[in-house]
Design a protein around this motif. Structure first.
Motif, PDB file in Angstrom:
ATOM      1  N   GLN A  33      -6.069 -57.861  21.669  1.00 58.45           N
ATOM      2  CA  GLN A  33      -6.232 -59.292  21.498  1.00 58.45           C
ATOM      3  C   GLN A  33      -7.721 -59.626  21.556  1.00 58.45           C
ATOM      4  OE1 GLN A  33      -3.795 -61.328  24.437  1.00 58.45           O
ATOM      5  NE2 GLN A  33      -2.022 -60.027  24.006  1.00 58.45           N
ATOM      6  N   TYR A  35     -10.444 -62.901  22.264  1.00 55.73           N
ATOM      7  CA  TYR A  35     -10.613 -64.231  22.846  1.00 55.73           C
ATOM      8  C   TYR A  35     -12.061 -64.673  22.680  1.00 55.73           C
ATOM      9  CZ  TYR A  35      -6.137 -63.542  25.256  1.00 55.73           C
ATOM     10  OH  TYR A  35      -4.801 -63.327  25.541  1.00 55.73           O
ATOM     11  N   GLN A  92      -4.124 -54.085  25.372  1.00 56.30           N
ATOM     12  CA  GLN A  92      -2.841 -54.054  26.088  1.00 56.30           C
ATOM     13  C   GLN A  92      -2.378 -52.614  26.193  1.00 56.30           C
ATOM     14  OE1 GLN A  92      -0.710 -57.241  26.722  1.00 56.30           O
ATOM     15  NE2 GLN A  92       0.021 -55.798  28.250  1.00 56.30           N
TER      16      GLN A  92
ATOM     17  N   TYR B  35      -7.192 -64.168  37.375  1.00 51.50           N
ATOM     18  CA  TYR B  35      -8.371 -63.392  37.037  1.00 51.50           C
ATOM     19  C   TYR B  35      -9.568 -63.913  37.823  1.00 51.50           C
ATOM     20  CZ  TYR B  35      -6.043 -61.712  32.733  1.00 51.50           C
ATOM     21  OH  TYR B  35      -5.194 -61.130  31.821  1.00 51.50           O
ATOM     22  N   LEU B  45      -8.558 -58.659  36.253  1.00 52.71           N
ATOM     23  CA  LEU B  45      -7.212 -59.076  36.626  1.00 52.71           C
ATOM     24  C   LEU B  45      -6.995 -58.805  38.109  1.00 52.71           C
ATOM     25  CD1 LEU B  45      -4.329 -60.016  35.822  1.00 52.71           C
ATOM     26  CD2 LEU B  45      -3.793 -57.598  35.426  1.00 52.71           C
ATOM     27  N   TYR B  48      -0.592 -60.229  38.782  1.00 51.46           N
ATOM     28  CA  TYR B  48       0.226 -61.010  37.872  1.00 51.46           C
ATOM     29  C   TYR B  48       1.679 -61.059  38.333  1.00 51.46           C
ATOM     30  CZ  TYR B  48       2.169 -57.006  35.131  1.00 51.46           C
ATOM     31  OH  TYR B  48       2.843 -55.877  34.707  1.00 51.46           O
ATOM     32  N   ASP B  56       2.052 -56.591  39.823  1.00 53.03           N
ATOM     33  CA  ASP B  56       0.936 -55.669  39.994  1.00 53.03           C
ATOM     34  C   ASP B  56      -0.189 -56.407  40.706  1.00 53.03           C
ATOM     35  OD1 ASP B  56      -0.991 -53.506  37.719  1.00 53.03           O
ATOM     36  OD2 ASP B  56      -1.167 -53.885  39.871  1.00 53.03           O
ATOM     37  N   PHE B  91      -9.770 -67.741  37.209  1.00 48.64           N
ATOM     38  CA  PHE B  91      -8.912 -68.284  36.152  1.00 48.64           C
ATOM     39  C   PHE B  91      -7.457 -67.926  36.426  1.00 48.64           C
ATOM     40  CE2 PHE B  91     -11.869 -69.952  33.153  1.00 48.64           C
ATOM     41  CZ  PHE B  91     -12.998 -69.134  33.172  1.00 48.64           C
ATOM     42  N   GLN B  98       5.221 -60.658  28.143  1.00 47.19           N
ATOM     43  CA  GLN B  98       4.181 -59.782  28.685  1.00 47.19           C
ATOM     44  C   GLN B  98       3.097 -59.480  27.662  1.00 47.19           C
ATOM     45  OE1 GLN B  98       5.646 -56.108  30.241  1.00 47.19           O
ATOM     46  NE2 GLN B  98       3.745 -55.668  31.326  1.00 47.19           N
ATOM     47  N   TYR B  99       3.457 -59.258  26.420  1.00 49.15           N
ATOM     48  CA  TYR B  99       2.489 -58.835  25.409  1.00 49.15           C
ATOM     49  C   TYR B  99       2.016 -59.982  24.519  1.00 49.15           C
ATOM     50  CZ  TYR B  99       3.888 -54.066  26.638  1.00 49.15           C
ATOM     51  OH  TYR B  99       4.145 -52.909  27.310  1.00 49.15           O
ATOM     52  N   ASN B 100       2.372 -61.187  24.859  1.00 49.22           N
ATOM     53  CA  ASN B 100       1.950 -62.345  24.077  1.00 49.22           C
ATOM     54  C   ASN B 100       0.553 -62.808  24.479  1.00 49.22           C
ATOM     55  OD1 ASN B 100       5.236 -63.927  23.863  1.00 49.22           O
ATOM     56  ND2 ASN B 100       4.278 -62.370  22.614  1.00 49.22           N
ATOM     57  N   GLU B 101       0.024 -63.719  23.681  1.00 45.45           N
ATOM     58  CA  GLU B 101      -1.264 -64.304  24.012  1.00 45.45           C
ATOM     59  C   GLU B 101      -1.208 -65.009  25.349  1.00 45.45           C
ATOM     60  OE1 GLU B 101      -0.461 -67.456  20.708  1.00 45.45           O
ATOM     61  OE2 GLU B 101      -2.097 -68.220  21.945  1.00 45.45           O
ATOM     62  N   GLN B 102      -2.348 -64.984  26.034  1.00 42.92           N
ATOM     63  CA  GLN B 102      -2.436 -65.642  27.323  1.00 42.92           C
ATOM     64  C   GLN B 102      -3.193 -66.966  27.162  1.00 42.92           C
ATOM     65  OE1 GLN B 102      -3.888 -63.085  30.444  1.00 42.92           O
ATOM     66  NE2 GLN B 102      -2.500 -61.416  29.899  1.00 42.92           N
ATOM     67  N   PHE B 104      -5.303 -69.682  29.123  1.00 47.50           N
ATOM     68  CA  PHE B 104      -6.084 -69.785  30.339  1.00 47.50           C
ATOM     69  C   PHE B 104      -6.247 -71.243  30.777  1.00 47.50           C
ATOM     70  CE2 PHE B 104      -8.044 -65.629  31.306  1.00 47.50           C
ATOM     71  CZ  PHE B 104      -7.547 -64.888  30.231  1.00 47.50           C
TER      72      PHE B 104
END
Lengths: 109, 113
Positions: A33, A35, A92, B35, B45, B48, B56, B91, B98-102, B104
């Motif tokens: 990804q 950003y 990831q 974060y 990180l 989460y 973790d 942040f 889990q694997y999608n965009e985050q 903030f």
């Protein structure tokens, strides 16, 4: 653990010049990804690449994912002052997203 | 949706004091991330959660740091006692999967004197 290296750390360009930042992972990634963080702001998602060799474009931005899924690049054509900020790649792995340290882009008018 | 909400935006405290940072994720997001960002170490990180359960916490620097998520719409990160080296921007981010965009939040700028 997984490490994501990003180069260069910093680049200063004249408006209209191109810009590229490179990202390398120590392990194979499931996806990568990108950003962007403006000065004083928070990271904002740009794009996600999933497939080996994938190339995606967003106007003047071109993103690539390497064939081995361990490296990626972001290229900006004809930079504008609005492109100023820090660009992060985030790899990831098995479970977590690991961010590179980012490339700070300055654009002079 | 208002996006991820964090409070306070700025916190200045003295060494030894307890600090509590707060986060409200985007409604419906299953994942919440904390974060820490510094010039030296970049974006790290800390911990989460998935569906309010910590998954973790290996990034939590030491026992002085703790995080909770009592329900799907609220999380806290606590530092007790705080030290000057904890000064950073913290942040909170959330994602649908889990694997999608985050996404903030605006961050909390913490200064420990």
């Amino acid at each position: 653990g997984q490490q994501v290296m990003q180069i260069p750390q910093y680049q200063h360009v004249q408006e209209g010049e191109d810009f590229t930042t490179y990202c390398n992972s120590s392990t194979t990634l499931s996806n990568i990804q990108w950003y962007k963080q403006r000065p004083g702001g928070h990271p904002v998602f740009l794009i996600q690449l999933v497939k080996s060799g994938e190339v995606k474009k967003q106007k003047r931005l071109t993103f690539q994912f390497g064939e081995a899924k361990k490296n990626s690049s972001l290229h900006i054509t004809a930079t504008q002052t609005t492109d100023v900020g820090t660009y992060f790649c985030a790899g990831q792995g098995y479970s977590t997203l690991t961010f590179g340290k980012g490339t700070m882009l300055l654009v002079s008018p | 949706d208002a996006g991820v909400i964090q409070s306070p935006r700025h916190e200045v405290t003295e060494m030894g004091q307890e600090v509590t940072l707060r986060c409200k994720p985007i409604s419906g997001h299953d994942y919440l991330f904390w974060y820490r960002q510094t010039m030296m170490r970049g974006l790290e990180l800390l911990i989460y959660f998935n569906n309010n359960v910590p998954i973790d916490d290996s990034g939590m620097p030491e026992d002085r740091f703790s995080a909770k998520m009592p329900n799907a719409s609220f999380s806290t990160l606590k530092i007790q006692p705080s030290e000057p080296r904890d000064s950073a921007v913290y942040f909170c981010a959330s994602s649908l999967r889990q694997y999608n965009e985050q996404f903030f939040g605006p961050g909390t700028r913490l200064t420990v004197l």
